[in-house]
Design an enzyme around this catalytic site. Structure first.
Site, PDB file in Angstrom:
ATOM      1  N   ASP A 123      -6.408  -3.871  -1.418  1.00 35.86           N
ATOM      2  CA  ASP A 123      -5.189  -3.490  -0.698  1.00 35.86           C
ATOM      3  C   ASP A 123      -4.442  -4.709  -0.168  1.00 35.86           C
ATOM      4  OD1 ASP A 123      -3.446  -2.499   1.460  1.00 35.86           O
ATOM      5  OD2 ASP A 123      -4.474  -0.600   1.133  1.00 35.86           O
ATOM      6  N   SER A 130       0.830  -1.197   0.000  1.00 32.97           N
ATOM      7  CA  SER A 130       0.000   0.000   0.000  1.00 32.97           C
ATOM      8  C   SER A 130       0.873   1.259   0.000  1.00 32.97           C
ATOM      9  CB  SER A 130      -0.955  -0.035   1.191  1.00 32.97           C
ATOM     10  OG  SER A 130      -2.016   0.871   1.024  1.00 32.97           O
TER      11      SER A 130
END
Length: 427
Positions: free
Chosen positions: A291, A83
């Site tokens: 994610d 991320s």
């Protein structure tokens, strides 16, 4: 040669920041002659691997950490992250040659960027995000929630993520990178003169050529490492823009639309690659990425090699301090957050528990008082995050003992973890 420019915004973080200047001046005096790695270059730089945790806007602290390391003459071999950590890793890889500083360019771009532009959903989505960030009354949040139900139902998230995706592409384009192949060539620059300390031998950099970005393929329940596994999702991965890897890695569930890939390779080699990662079904027509933090938010095991004393350590930097006190769970929101945090951290916690030598490599940055989703964060808070990163790096570098760490690894402090390379690196 890299050309550095100093913007007014950047000076708030560095040259006009008395605290940062004082920390680095004292650190330089304290670390004079200290060893951090056995991989060096003729200019005196020391090289390490680096893994960075995900954490939204808190990723600015990662830039502060890297900035301090680079000011102390440390450079990077392999880069990894999830991320926000993957964003930093990709941009560092693209920034220039290995022996050049990367954080100054990152800071130039980040300090002038309006992150709220990444909240690119419709008016209802923006109102909902504002209500959450500004902690409006519960009935206001409830009303705003009813207005975005169609966003969740039809798009599986609030914000398309197009603005972020284009921003990363534009930054890579500034460095003349539009394909994975071009990024690979960039990562080879500056490797030819790396030496092993106290020898006349060149460092064998074949395993230190690239980076590793984590995304979560929820269609096949696969933890994906890009670009290593890119050939599972694209027929011509070398032609893919690396910004696509980061767009997949940072797809915060429900906040951003998931990232989707269609027309996956469908041949015998593709089947073999899927079997290699444990998936035994048919190759899907479409894959949905969210994610990478839902599976591994701090993938400190990325570059681990069992049974070896490394020539260079793997430094890890975390956003927040974990497991020092019990979680308070009284409300449904407390429970949801606690479940999500436990799920995204358990693999990484388990690795460090089974490989306790890694505790010597990881620095936690105390960022908990700031909101990781605050894309409208004030400049003062951004500077504070940067300072936290710089101070964390200073604390870590003072205490890290390279010689002692090699002794610990030599005593077999680590446990075996299998490695499954999926494709050779193109020549």
């Amino acid at each position: 040669m890299a050309v550095n420019r100093t913007t007014p915004q950047m000076r708030e973080f560095t040259s006009n920041n008395g605290r940062v200047k004082a920390i680095l001046a004292q650190l330089k005096a304290d670390l004079k002659g200290k060893e951090f790695s056995d991989v060096i270059d003729p200019e005196g730089h020391q090289y390490v691997d680096l893994v960075m945790e995900g954490g939204g806007m808190l990723g600015i602290a990662l830039v502060g950490y890297v900035y301090a390391l680079e000011e102390m003459g440390i450079r990077f071999l392999q880069l990894g992250g999830t991320s926000a950590g993957s964003i930093n890793a990709l941009l560092m890889a693209a920034a220039g040659k290995r022996n050049e500083k990367t954080s100054q360019w990152l800071l130039e771009e980040l300090s002038s960027q309006d992150f709220y532009q990444f909240v690119d959903g419709d008016a209802d989505a923006k109102d909902f995000v504002d209500a959450l960030l500004h902690k409006k009354k519960w009935y206001t949040q409830l009303f705003k929630t009813t207005q975005v139900l169609d966003n969740f139902r039809e798009d599986l998230g609030l914000n398309p993520g197009h603005a972020f995706h284009q921003w990363v592409k534009s930054l890579l384009a500034k460095k003349k990178i539009e394909t994975l192949a071009q990024l690979r060539e960039r990562r080879k620059e500056g490797l030819g003169n790396l030496l092993l300390r106290n020898t006349d031998r060149l460092y064998d950099f074949r395993k230190a050529e690239f980076l590793a970005l984590i995304a979560a393929d929820v269609t096949t329940q696969t933890k994906v490492v890009f670009p290593e596994m890119a050939n599972m999702y694209w027929a011509n991965p070398e032609e893919i823009n690396p910004a696509d890897f980061v767009r997949a890695s940072m797809s915060i569930p429900l906040f951003f639309h998931p990232y989707k890939v269609k027309n996956l390779p469908y041949d015998d080699e593709a089947f073999a690659r899927w079997r290699q990662v444990g998936y035994t079904g048919n190759v899907p027509d479409e894959v949905v990425f969210v994610d990478g933090g839902i599976m591994s938010n701090f993938p400190i095991d990325l570059f681990h090699e069992h049974g070896k004393i490394p020539a260079a350590p793997t430094f890890g930097v975390k956003l927040g301090v974990d497991r020092q006190s019990p979680r308070t769970v009284h409300k449904i929101t407390d429970l949801v957050v606690a479940i999500f945090d436990a799920a995204r951290q358990v693999h990484d916690f388990d690795f460090i528990l089974r490989n306790p030598d890694y505790k010597h490599l990881v620095q936690c940055l105390p960022t908990d008082e700031l909101n990781w989703l605050d894309f409208n964060m004030s400049t003062a808070d951004k500077v504070k995050l940067f300072e936290i990163g710089v101070q964390g790096a200073a604390d870590f570098l003072r205490t890290f003992n390279w010689k002692k760490y090699k002794q610990i690894r030599g005593k077999g402090a680590t446990s075996a973890l299998p490695s499954f390379p999926l494709a050779p690196t193109p020549n």
